[in-house]
Scaffold this motif. Structure first.
Motif, PDB file in Angstrom:
ATOM      1  N   SER A  68      -2.311 -22.783   3.371  1.00  0.00           N
ATOM      2  CA  SER A  68      -1.271 -22.651   4.277  1.00  0.00           C
ATOM      3  C   SER A  68      -1.003 -21.030   4.740  1.00  0.00           C
ATOM      4  O   SER A  68      -1.416 -20.663   3.843  1.00  0.00           O
ATOM      5  CB  SER A  68      -0.291 -22.946   2.726  1.00  0.00           C
ATOM      6  N   PRO A  69       0.262 -21.483   5.569  1.00  0.00           N
ATOM      7  CA  PRO A  69       1.226 -20.730   5.790  1.00  0.00           C
ATOM      8  C   PRO A  69       1.880 -19.264   5.202  1.00  0.00           C
ATOM      9  O   PRO A  69       1.644 -17.865   4.825  1.00  0.00           O
ATOM     10  CB  PRO A  69       2.569 -20.436   6.460  1.00  0.00           C
ATOM     11  N   ARG A  70       2.218 -19.405   3.925  1.00  0.00           N
ATOM     12  CA  ARG A  70       2.282 -18.582   2.418  1.00  0.00           C
ATOM     13  C   ARG A  70       0.978 -18.238   1.619  1.00  0.00           C
ATOM     14  O   ARG A  70       1.500 -17.242   1.775  1.00  0.00           O
ATOM     15  CB  ARG A  70       2.814 -20.015   1.473  1.00  0.00           C
ATOM     16  N   ILE A  71       0.044 -18.477   1.731  1.00  0.00           N
ATOM     17  CA  ILE A  71      -0.519 -17.672   1.358  1.00  0.00           C
ATOM     18  C   ILE A  71      -1.294 -16.289   2.393  1.00  0.00           C
ATOM     19  O   ILE A  71      -1.400 -15.515   2.071  1.00  0.00           O
ATOM     20  CB  ILE A  71      -1.746 -18.712   1.391  1.00  0.00           C
ATOM     21  N   ARG A  72      -1.523 -16.921   3.387  1.00  0.00           N
ATOM     22  CA  ARG A  72      -1.514 -15.928   4.635  1.00  0.00           C
ATOM     23  C   ARG A  72      -0.517 -14.855   4.247  1.00  0.00           C
ATOM     24  O   ARG A  72      -1.453 -13.934   4.789  1.00  0.00           O
ATOM     25  CB  ARG A  72      -1.280 -16.365   5.952  1.00  0.00           C
ATOM     26  N   ASP A  73       0.954 -15.111   4.569  1.00  0.00           N
ATOM     27  CA  ASP A  73       1.921 -14.388   4.013  1.00  0.00           C
ATOM     28  C   ASP A  73       1.696 -12.934   2.871  1.00  0.00           C
ATOM     29  O   ASP A  73       1.649 -12.302   3.035  1.00  0.00           O
ATOM     30  CB  ASP A  73       2.809 -14.913   4.674  1.00  0.00           C
ATOM     31  N   LEU A  74       1.441 -14.291   2.255  1.00  0.00           N
ATOM     32  CA  LEU A  74       1.350 -13.619   0.464  1.00  0.00           C
ATOM     33  C   LEU A  74       0.098 -12.495   1.320  1.00  0.00           C
ATOM     34  O   LEU A  74      -0.181 -11.530   0.172  1.00  0.00           O
ATOM     35  CB  LEU A  74       0.562 -14.265  -0.571  1.00  0.00           C
ATOM     36  N   GLN A  75      -1.446 -12.533   1.717  1.00  0.00           N
ATOM     37  CA  GLN A  75      -2.293 -12.153   1.711  1.00  0.00           C
ATOM     38  C   GLN A  75      -2.374 -11.020   2.273  1.00  0.00           C
ATOM     39  O   GLN A  75      -2.463  -9.321   2.473  1.00  0.00           O
ATOM     40  CB  GLN A  75      -3.871 -12.904   2.250  1.00  0.00           C
ATOM     41  N   ALA A  76      -1.164 -10.621   3.381  1.00  0.00           N
ATOM     42  CA  ALA A  76      -0.712  -9.512   3.709  1.00  0.00           C
ATOM     43  C   ALA A  76       0.628  -8.450   3.655  1.00  0.00           C
ATOM     44  O   ALA A  76       0.170  -7.933   3.236  1.00  0.00           O
ATOM     45  CB  ALA A  76       0.113  -9.682   5.806  1.00  0.00           C
ATOM     46  N   PHE A  77       0.637  -9.343   2.345  1.00  0.00           N
ATOM     47  CA  PHE A  77       1.887  -8.183   0.797  1.00  0.00           C
ATOM     48  C   PHE A  77       0.960  -7.704   0.544  1.00  0.00           C
ATOM     49  O   PHE A  77       0.818  -6.022  -0.090  1.00  0.00           O
ATOM     50  CB  PHE A  77       2.934  -9.729   1.096  1.00  0.00           C
ATOM     51  N   PHE A  78      -0.420  -8.474   0.136  1.00  0.00           N
ATOM     52  CA  PHE A  78      -0.898  -7.932  -0.885  1.00  0.00           C
ATOM     53  C   PHE A  78      -1.857  -6.279  -0.138  1.00  0.00           C
ATOM     54  O   PHE A  78      -1.950  -5.769  -1.249  1.00  0.00           O
ATOM     55  CB  PHE A  78      -2.176  -9.072  -1.087  1.00  0.00           C
ATOM     56  N   VAL A  79      -2.581  -6.320   0.910  1.00  0.00           N
ATOM     57  CA  VAL A  79      -2.933  -5.195   2.060  1.00  0.00           C
ATOM     58  C   VAL A  79      -2.306  -4.079   2.167  1.00  0.00           C
ATOM     59  O   VAL A  79      -2.215  -3.194   2.088  1.00  0.00           O
ATOM     60  CB  VAL A  79      -3.106  -5.880   3.417  1.00  0.00           C
ATOM     61  N   GLU A  80      -0.668  -3.966   2.039  1.00  0.00           N
ATOM     62  CA  GLU A  80       0.583  -3.782   2.564  1.00  0.00           C
ATOM     63  C   GLU A  80       0.717  -2.942   1.284  1.00  0.00           C
ATOM     64  O   GLU A  80       0.618  -1.234   0.954  1.00  0.00           O
ATOM     65  CB  GLU A  80       2.009  -4.178   3.204  1.00  0.00           C
ATOM     66  N   VAL A  81       0.926  -3.819   0.074  1.00  0.00           N
ATOM     67  CA  VAL A  81       1.186  -3.002  -1.447  1.00  0.00           C
ATOM     68  C   VAL A  81      -0.304  -1.998  -2.354  1.00  0.00           C
ATOM     69  O   VAL A  81      -0.264  -1.225  -2.718  1.00  0.00           O
ATOM     70  CB  VAL A  81       0.774  -3.587  -2.529  1.00  0.00           C
ATOM     71  N   GLU A  82      -1.489  -2.737  -1.482  1.00  0.00           N
ATOM     72  CA  GLU A  82      -2.906  -2.037  -1.861  1.00  0.00           C
ATOM     73  C   GLU A  82      -2.802  -1.019  -1.223  1.00  0.00           C
ATOM     74  O   GLU A  82      -3.520  -0.163  -2.041  1.00  0.00           O
ATOM     75  CB  GLU A  82      -3.769  -3.272  -1.789  1.00  0.00           C
ATOM     76  N   GLN A  89      -8.651 -10.328   3.295  1.00  0.00           N
ATOM     77  CA  GLN A  89      -8.242  -9.480   2.799  1.00  0.00           C
ATOM     78  C   GLN A  89      -8.085  -8.378   2.287  1.00  0.00           C
ATOM     79  O   GLN A  89      -7.785  -7.492   2.774  1.00  0.00           O
ATOM     80  CB  GLN A  89      -6.798 -10.491   1.397  1.00  0.00           C
ATOM     81  N   THR A  90      -9.369  -8.176   1.129  1.00  0.00           N
ATOM     82  CA  THR A  90      -9.572  -7.170   1.020  1.00  0.00           C
ATOM     83  C   THR A  90     -10.164  -6.092   1.599  1.00  0.00           C
ATOM     84  O   THR A  90     -10.179  -5.127   1.946  1.00  0.00           O
ATOM     85  CB  THR A  90     -10.653  -7.111   0.031  1.00  0.00           C
ATOM     86  N   GLY A  91     -11.048  -6.834   2.782  1.00  0.00           N
ATOM     87  CA  GLY A  91     -10.970  -5.957   3.828  1.00  0.00           C
ATOM     88  C   GLY A  91     -10.830  -4.868   4.271  1.00  0.00           C
ATOM     89  O   GLY A  91     -10.921  -3.292   4.895  1.00  0.00           O
ATOM     90  N   LEU A  92      -8.772  -5.863   4.360  1.00  0.00           N
ATOM     91  CA  LEU A  92      -7.587  -4.737   4.967  1.00  0.00           C
ATOM     92  C   LEU A  92      -7.455  -3.685   3.753  1.00  0.00           C
ATOM     93  O   LEU A  92      -7.375  -3.267   4.785  1.00  0.00           O
ATOM     94  CB  LEU A  92      -7.559  -6.323   5.864  1.00  0.00           C
ATOM     95  N   SER A  93      -7.541  -4.711   3.220  1.00  0.00           N
ATOM     96  CA  SER A  93      -7.091  -3.346   2.376  1.00  0.00           C
ATOM     97  C   SER A  93      -7.888  -2.114   2.006  1.00  0.00           C
ATOM     98  O   SER A  93      -7.530  -0.866   1.795  1.00  0.00           O
ATOM     99  CB  SER A  93      -7.153  -3.493   0.268  1.00  0.00           C
ATOM    100  N   ARG A  94      -9.311  -2.003   2.125  1.00  0.00           N
ATOM    101  CA  ARG A  94     -10.474  -1.277   2.242  1.00  0.00           C
ATOM    102  C   ARG A  94     -10.599  -0.419   3.578  1.00  0.00           C
ATOM    103  O   ARG A  94     -10.730   0.957   3.144  1.00  0.00           O
ATOM    104  CB  ARG A  94     -11.524  -1.525   1.950  1.00  0.00           C
ATOM    105  N   GLN A  95      -9.740  -0.797   4.483  1.00  0.00           N
ATOM    106  CA  GLN A  95     -10.212   0.224   5.863  1.00  0.00           C
ATOM    107  C   GLN A  95      -9.921   1.658   5.799  1.00  0.00           C
ATOM    108  O   GLN A  95      -9.812   2.359   6.401  1.00  0.00           O
ATOM    109  CB  GLN A  95      -9.112  -0.579   6.635  1.00  0.00           C
ATOM    110  N   ASN A  96      -8.057   2.180   5.091  1.00  0.00           N
ATOM    111  CA  ASN A  96      -7.744   3.582   4.956  1.00  0.00           C
ATOM    112  C   ASN A  96      -9.122   4.178   4.093  1.00  0.00           C
ATOM    113  O   ASN A  96      -8.780   5.190   3.806  1.00  0.00           O
ATOM    114  CB  ASN A  96      -6.436   3.733   5.031  1.00  0.00           C
TER     115      ASN A  96
END
Length: 718
Positions: A291-305, A335-342
């Protein structure tokens, strides 16, 4: 003899076992390798003094190297030290000296400390009240490893109990500490104190703070601490996402959408009572319902992580740490790949046929890694960020899988092809000094107990040669998988890079790279469905990265590396390796002879891994006068029982002694003319009387049922 007879009787009664006579009890008790034996690799894999080589640094192109030789990439073979009281804990001083020396002889040049926090806090009632004897042994082992040229990897936090006192479940996913590291200032302060007390302490045996020691190569801020993964681990019948996420997620949504009306346009499933303005938007009720809700939650995880990793890294720098830092070392999703980007370095864990328990009823699938194209390797290959060090902090093809002999060729060979920097097969110690130690996890082979498993030890022996020595070449090209950012996220929380595209890792290097850095070279673009394996492979062929003779046929499940050294055949269940110094194959079937170059495997009476490797200074197998032959079949415990005929579900792990499955193989070595002889080598490295000799070109039938007892090693001399 009485024990062996009893074992034979028990095995004859088990379903799915071909016969008691096929399982041979290991005779060795001591497993300490004598200096100069065929299993002592220190002569050609020496560990130089860390005082001379200096700290581990990163080369301009993102590889790990020694400070003294900053332009020369190093491959680091890692010893996993995940000790607990059940596996014996940290050794006393004398044992630590012997153990560190043995690790160096086996080819290890880096070690990972995992769950050290749990060991230090075992049976402690007060916060940060480290057991003084364990702390002393911990410090002494660090010094012993350093004296033997072995660098260190540290987890900043492994245990779900951190350094809180009064808990007995320190090795279990029993708390939400890894989630709270992202959300709760008090938990973050606890983590900071943990770093100060362990890494910031002065080691009395090195006279240096651990965090400033040149032997400390990498800190993993917290092991497997991704929010999504931690949530899955701790589900246990509770809601999929912790309620602690709700308020910060609502705040994030308000920052992105501003109004409930705007959110409703993006989320068709927004309920009438959910409003950004009062923080009443709910978390997804089911992570597996896209769902779009799941997609936004993943984006939230990326920012927080991303923010949390930056804050944790900054704290370590403030403590004086100058080495590599990583975190989020598992779960290869978009999602986790984006969290590891930096991150400065990327760390990843991966398993083939994972086992989650030692209890009766634990299950694995008896799955071959070759049959699925080494997918457990490809998943993490696609998580690497190009231009940064890549460290495999954990991998394994777990006991009691009958296919685990594959790991000795699959993972080390492809790790070398990909140009990965550290390879760590996970377990509570990669070696033991002897069978029969009086600890619960040393009384029989278990998953993650690779030190007791002759098949895993044979694999690690080959890894020291193919991976660390550099027998297998690194691909000359890495194919970037373009990453734009959070716009790449989908409505699937488990979305990964497509398997048909990660199959490129069987041919050449792959990894993630920011879209902005693409410069017209061959790459995998967005959206991924617009790409195909065939199109990318044809581009590689047109540019000459792979030759016209390359035997890759993806439709047939056949993949040859661009270097020409590795050939994986899914349908045949075979992986073949052909290099100047090592040749071998892992196979579930052997209908026809395998000609690998100098080595031909003419026939075998069962599935196995067979390899020969140069032990002297010869430039090729044909020129060598001293070769190690490795023949690994299967092994199990005496009295081991299963609940099913397919041997997927364990009933009882049994006891020592370890039993090796009897097997034989016919080999030929072209160009190796006599006189020659083949001698069994015990699991302790002792060379026994020859079992085959000849004066013509070498051809022999080798059985692991030798007069000195079953083994996985043989010495070929001429």
């Amino acid at each position: 003899m009485k024990a062996a007879a009893t074992a034979a009787l028990l095995l004859s009664l088990l379903p799915g076992i071909a016969g008691a006579q096929e399982w041979l009890p290991v005779r060795e008790v001591s497993l300490e390798v004598a200096p100069g034996s065929p299993l002592d690799f220190s002569a050609f894999l020496p560990n130089p003094s860390i005082a001379e080589t200096g700290s581990i640094v990163t080369t301009p192109d993102g590889r790990l190297s020694f400070q003294a030789t900053p332009d020369k990439p190093e491959r680091l073979l890692c010893a996993s030290l995940a000790w607990s009281p059940a596996s014996g804990g940290f050794p006393d001083h004398d044992t630590a000296d012997r153990y560190a020396k043995q690790l160096a002889m086996h080819g290890y040049n880096i070690a990972r400390f995992h769950f050290a926090d749990a060991a230090l806090m075992a049976d402690r009632a007060r916060d940060f009240d480290f057991d003084p004897e364990v702390l002393d042994r911990f410090h002494y082992l660090l010094a012993a490893l350093k004296r033997n040229g072995i660098y260190w990897i540290m987890d900043g936090l492994s245990s779900w109990r951190g350094a809180y006192g009064g808990y007995e479940d320190r090795w279990d996913p029993s708390s939400d500490i890894k989630l709270k590291l992202h959300l709760d200032p008090a938990t973050f302060e606890h983590w900071k104190m943990l770093q100060e007390r362990i890494l910031g302490s002065v080691n009395p045996y090195t006279k240096k703070r651990v965090i400033e020691d040149e032997a400390l190569a990498l800190v993993v801020l917290a092991n497997e601490n991704g929010i999504e993964f931690d949530s899955i681990v701790r589900e246990r019948g509770h809601p999929h996402y912790d309620e602690a996420l709700r308020a910060p997620f609502n705040a994030w949504l308000k920052g992105k959408y501003q109004t409930t009306r705007a959110l409703a346009e993006a989320w068709p499933d927004l309920k009438s009572g959910e409003r950004i303005e009062n923080g009443s938007v709910e978390l997804p009720p089911d992570r597996y319902n896209d769902s779009p809700r799941i997609r936004d939650l993943q984006a939230f995880f990326v920012e927080v992580e991303t923010k949390t990793a930056e804050e944790m890294s900054s704290f370590l720098r403030g403590l004086g740490y100058r080495g590599e830092i990583s975190t989020y070392n598992n779960w290869p999703t978009i999602q986790t790949g984006l969290s590891r980007q930096n991150l400065q370095a990327v760390t990843m864990n991966t398993y083939q046929d994972w086992v989650g328990s030692y209890m009766p009823g634990a299950k694995l699938e008896q799955a071959s890694s070759i049959a699925d194209g080494a997918n457990y390797m490809r998943m993490i290959a696609a998580a690497r960020w190009i231009g940064r060090p890549f460290i495999v902090t954990e991998y394994d093809h777990l006991f009691w899988s009958r296919y685990r002999y594959e790991a000795g060729l699959v993972m080390p060979s492809y790790a070398a092809l990909q140009g990965w920097d550290v390879l760590c097969r996970h377990g509570h110690g990669p070696i033991v000094l002897a069978y029969g130690e009086p600890f619960p996890h040393k009384r029989q082979m278990l998953p993650y107990a690779i030190a007791l498993d002759p098949i895993a030890r044979a694999s690690e022996t080959i890894a020291a040669l193919t991976y660390r020595r550099g027998d297998v070449k690194t691909a000359s090209m890495q194919i970037p998988f373009a990453v734009s950012g959070t716009e790449d996220l989908t409505e699937d929380a488990q979305a990964r890079e497509p398997e048909n595209l990660t199959a490129l890792a069987l041919v050449t290097g792959i990894g993630l790279q920011a879209q902005a850095k693409m410069d017209g070279k061959i790459f995998v673009g967005q959206p991924r469905q617009s790409n195909s394996f065939g199109a990318v492979f044809n581009a590689l062929r047109e540019t000459g990265v792979v030759t016209a003779q390359n035997g890759t046929d993806a439709e047939a499940g056949r993949f040859e590396s661009a270097t020409g050294e590795i050939l994986l055949d899914e349908r045949a269940g075979q992986l073949r390796l052909s290099t100047a110094l090592t040749e071998g194959a892992a196979f579930s079937t052997l209908r026809d002879p395998l000609e690998l170059g100098a080595l031909t495997i003419a026939q075998a009476d069962g599935n196995a891994m067979v390899a020969v490797s140069v032990l002297d200074d010869a430039a090729s197998i044909a020129e060598s006068k001293k070769l190690l032959l490795v023949f690994a079949t299967d092994a199990r415990n005496t009295g081991m029982r299963f609940r099913d005929r397919d041997e997927k579900i364990i009933e009882n792990f049994g006891t020592l002694p370890v039993l090796i499955r009897k097997g034989s193989v016919d080999i030929q070595l072209k160009g190796m003319e006599g006189p020659w002889r083949i001698s069994p080598v015990g699991l302790d490295g002792k060379v026994h009387k020859p079992i085959a000799e000849g004066s013509d070109e070498l051809a022999a039938e080798i059985s692991n049922d030798t007069p000195s007892g079953p083994t996985t090693f043989f010495l070929i001399e001429r």
